[in-house]
Design a protein around this motif. Structure first.
Motif, PDB file in Angstrom:
ATOM      1  N   ILE A   1       0.841  -1.200   0.000  1.00 22.68           N
ATOM      2  CA  ILE A   1       0.000   0.000   0.000  1.00 22.68           C
ATOM      3  C   ILE A   1       0.880   1.256   0.000  1.00 22.68           C
ATOM      4  O   ILE A   1       0.609   2.219  -0.722  1.00 22.68           O
ATOM      5  CB  ILE A   1      -0.958   0.001   1.209  1.00 22.68           C
ATOM      6  CG1 ILE A   1      -1.932  -1.173   1.122  1.00 22.68           C
ATOM      7  CG2 ILE A   1      -1.734   1.298   1.284  1.00 22.68           C
ATOM      8  CD1 ILE A   1      -2.703  -1.412   2.392  1.00 22.68           C
ATOM      9  N   THR A   2       1.936   1.228   0.792  1.00 22.54           N
ATOM     10  CA  THR A   2       2.847   2.371   0.855  1.00 22.54           C
ATOM     11  C   THR A   2       3.491   2.624  -0.506  1.00 22.54           C
ATOM     12  O   THR A   2       3.610   3.779  -0.939  1.00 22.54           O
ATOM     13  CB  THR A   2       3.931   2.127   1.920  1.00 22.54           C
ATOM     14  OG1 THR A   2       3.293   1.853   3.165  1.00 22.54           O
ATOM     15  CG2 THR A   2       4.833   3.328   2.067  1.00 22.54           C
TER      16      THR A   2
ATOM     17  N   PHE B   1      -3.594   8.691   3.550  1.00 18.04           N
ATOM     18  CA  PHE B   1      -4.441   7.860   2.685  1.00 18.04           C
ATOM     19  C   PHE B   1      -5.439   7.055   3.507  1.00 18.04           C
ATOM     20  O   PHE B   1      -6.648   7.067   3.224  1.00 18.04           O
ATOM     21  CB  PHE B   1      -3.532   6.938   1.859  1.00 18.04           C
ATOM     22  CG  PHE B   1      -4.259   5.966   0.984  1.00 18.04           C
ATOM     23  CD1 PHE B   1      -4.954   6.395  -0.134  1.00 18.04           C
ATOM     24  CD2 PHE B   1      -4.236   4.608   1.259  1.00 18.04           C
ATOM     25  CE1 PHE B   1      -5.619   5.492  -0.955  1.00 18.04           C
ATOM     26  CE2 PHE B   1      -4.890   3.700   0.453  1.00 18.04           C
ATOM     27  CZ  PHE B   1      -5.587   4.145  -0.656  1.00 18.04           C
ATOM     28  N   ARG B   2      -4.967   6.382   4.542  1.00 20.31           N
ATOM     29  CA  ARG B   2      -5.867   5.551   5.354  1.00 20.31           C
ATOM     30  C   ARG B   2      -6.889   6.396   6.108  1.00 20.31           C
ATOM     31  O   ARG B   2      -8.068   6.061   6.182  1.00 20.31           O
ATOM     32  CB  ARG B   2      -5.061   4.713   6.358  1.00 20.31           C
ATOM     33  CG  ARG B   2      -4.257   3.579   5.791  1.00 20.31           C
ATOM     34  CD  ARG B   2      -5.104   2.536   5.071  1.00 20.31           C
ATOM     35  NE  ARG B   2      -6.129   1.940   5.875  1.00 20.31           N
ATOM     36  CZ  ARG B   2      -6.028   0.819   6.558  1.00 20.31           C
ATOM     37  NH1 ARG B   2      -4.907   0.150   6.536  1.00 20.31           N
ATOM     38  NH2 ARG B   2      -7.034   0.361   7.259  1.00 20.31           N
ATOM     39  N   GLU B   3      -6.432   7.509   6.654  1.00 19.91           N
ATOM     40  CA  GLU B   3      -7.338   8.377   7.409  1.00 19.91           C
ATOM     41  C   GLU B   3      -8.392   8.997   6.484  1.00 19.91           C
ATOM     42  O   GLU B   3      -9.570   9.075   6.833  1.00 19.91           O
ATOM     43  CB  GLU B   3      -6.525   9.472   8.112  1.00 19.91           C
ATOM     44  CG  GLU B   3      -7.353  10.442   8.923  1.00 19.91           C
ATOM     45  CD  GLU B   3      -8.065   9.788  10.096  1.00 19.91           C
ATOM     46  OE1 GLU B   3      -9.105  10.342  10.522  1.00 19.91           O
ATOM     47  OE2 GLU B   3      -7.608   8.747  10.584  1.00 19.91           O
ATOM     48  N   SER B   4      -7.982   9.415   5.305  1.00 23.24           N
ATOM     49  CA  SER B   4      -8.924  10.017   4.360  1.00 23.24           C
ATOM     50  C   SER B   4      -9.955   8.998   3.880  1.00 23.24           C
ATOM     51  O   SER B   4     -11.130   9.328   3.722  1.00 23.24           O
ATOM     52  CB  SER B   4      -8.176  10.584   3.162  1.00 23.24           C
ATOM     53  OG  SER B   4      -7.257  11.557   3.575  1.00 23.24           O
ATOM     54  N   LEU B   5      -9.512   7.768   3.649  1.00 17.77           N
ATOM     55  CA  LEU B   5     -10.469   6.737   3.237  1.00 17.77           C
ATOM     56  C   LEU B   5     -11.473   6.438   4.336  1.00 17.77           C
ATOM     57  O   LEU B   5     -12.671   6.256   4.063  1.00 17.77           O
ATOM     58  CB  LEU B   5      -9.736   5.439   2.843  1.00 17.77           C
ATOM     59  CG  LEU B   5      -8.987   5.441   1.521  1.00 17.77           C
ATOM     60  CD1 LEU B   5      -8.385   4.072   1.269  1.00 17.77           C
ATOM     61  CD2 LEU B   5      -9.898   5.825   0.368  1.00 17.77           C
ATOM     62  N   SER B   6     -11.007   6.402   5.572  1.00 19.60           N
ATOM     63  CA  SER B   6     -11.943   6.125   6.668  1.00 19.60           C
ATOM     64  C   SER B   6     -12.930   7.280   6.853  1.00 19.60           C
ATOM     65  O   SER B   6     -14.109   7.053   7.135  1.00 19.60           O
ATOM     66  CB  SER B   6     -11.197   5.848   7.969  1.00 19.60           C
ATOM     67  OG  SER B   6     -10.539   7.009   8.398  1.00 19.60           O
ATOM     68  N   ARG B   7     -12.482   8.520   6.654  1.00 19.88           N
ATOM     69  CA  ARG B   7     -13.397   9.661   6.762  1.00 19.88           C
ATOM     70  C   ARG B   7     -14.352   9.732   5.575  1.00 19.88           C
ATOM     71  O   ARG B   7     -15.406  10.360   5.673  1.00 19.88           O
ATOM     72  CB  ARG B   7     -12.613  10.964   6.862  1.00 19.88           C
ATOM     73  CG  ARG B   7     -11.892  11.108   8.183  1.00 19.88           C
ATOM     74  CD  ARG B   7     -11.324  12.476   8.346  1.00 19.88           C
ATOM     75  NE  ARG B   7     -10.481  12.557   9.531  1.00 19.88           N
ATOM     76  CZ  ARG B   7      -9.965  13.672   9.996  1.00 19.88           C
ATOM     77  NH1 ARG B   7     -10.178  14.818   9.373  1.00 19.88           N
ATOM     78  NH2 ARG B   7      -9.218  13.663  11.074  1.00 19.88           N
TER      79      ARG B   7
ATOM     80  N   ALA C   1      -8.855  10.064  -1.700  1.00 23.44           N
ATOM     81  CA  ALA C   1      -8.176  10.352  -0.439  1.00 23.44           C
ATOM     82  C   ALA C   1      -7.533  11.741  -0.463  1.00 23.44           C
ATOM     83  O   ALA C   1      -7.604  12.480   0.519  1.00 23.44           O
ATOM     84  CB  ALA C   1      -7.122   9.280  -0.164  1.00 23.44           C
ATOM     85  N   GLN C   2      -6.911  12.103  -1.585  1.00 22.30           N
ATOM     86  CA  GLN C   2      -6.289  13.433  -1.676  1.00 22.30           C
ATOM     87  C   GLN C   2      -7.333  14.537  -1.589  1.00 22.30           C
ATOM     88  O   GLN C   2      -7.129  15.561  -0.926  1.00 22.30           O
ATOM     89  CB  GLN C   2      -5.499  13.558  -2.980  1.00 22.30           C
ATOM     90  CG  GLN C   2      -4.168  12.853  -2.952  1.00 22.30           C
ATOM     91  CD  GLN C   2      -3.437  12.959  -4.270  1.00 22.30           C
ATOM     92  OE1 GLN C   2      -4.046  13.050  -5.329  1.00 22.30           O
ATOM     93  NE2 GLN C   2      -2.103  12.926  -4.202  1.00 22.30           N
TER      94      GLN C   2
END
Length: 149
Positions: free
Chosen positions: A72-73, A86-92, A120-121
């Motif tokens: 993923i990285t 990326f992970r935080e934006s997808l969860s939000r 995500a961006q």
């Protein structure tokens, strides 16, 4: 089975011992040397092997989780997105994909993963999510990158 005395009853282990030893010897059948034929050595070797197998199952899970994060990285770096952002934006954005699914998308579905990074961006810009400080590597010295005088 009829026993004439208590001493004979105590000494007789009967078929239980046979089947217990047989189970150990079956697990040690592929060993070499006395650990295959001698019960005291076989039980020690089999017990050690079972302990390693138990630890190995946990290590396999950790190794796969590390592999997924690495994939993923790498996908995020191709699209200039930080992994944590990326992970935080997808969860939000209510996109609940686990690491295995994201790693598979990063490897085998690059256009789908690109769409996820775009989402995500966009969410990171809207919410003001910044990447963590100090994780960026600015320069990696390589052989030949330093000039000889």
């Amino acid at each position: 089975m009829v026993f004439t005395s208590v001493a004979n009853f105590v000494r007789s282990r009967g078929p239980d011992e046979f089947w217990r030893k047989r189970k150990i010897f079956k697990m040690a059948a592929h060993y070499i040397g006395r650990s295959r034929n001698c019960y005291s050595l076989a039980i020690r070797s089999v017990h050690r092997a079972l302990v390693f197998a138990t630890k190995g199952r946990a290590l396999k899970k950790q190794d796969l989780a590390n592999l997924w994060v690495t994939r993923i990285t790498a996908g995020c770096e191709q699209h200039d997105v930080n992994y944590h952002v990326f992970r935080e934006s997808l969860s939000r954005s209510n996109i609940m994909l686990n690491r295995k699914s994201l790693a598979d998308l990063a490897c085998w579905e690059p256009f789908t993963f690109k769409a996820l990074t775009d989402i995500a961006q966009k969410r990171a810009l809207e919410e003001g999510i910044a990447p963590p400080k100090g994780n960026k590597v600015l320069f990696v010295p390589k052989r030949g990158s330093q000039k000889k005088t």
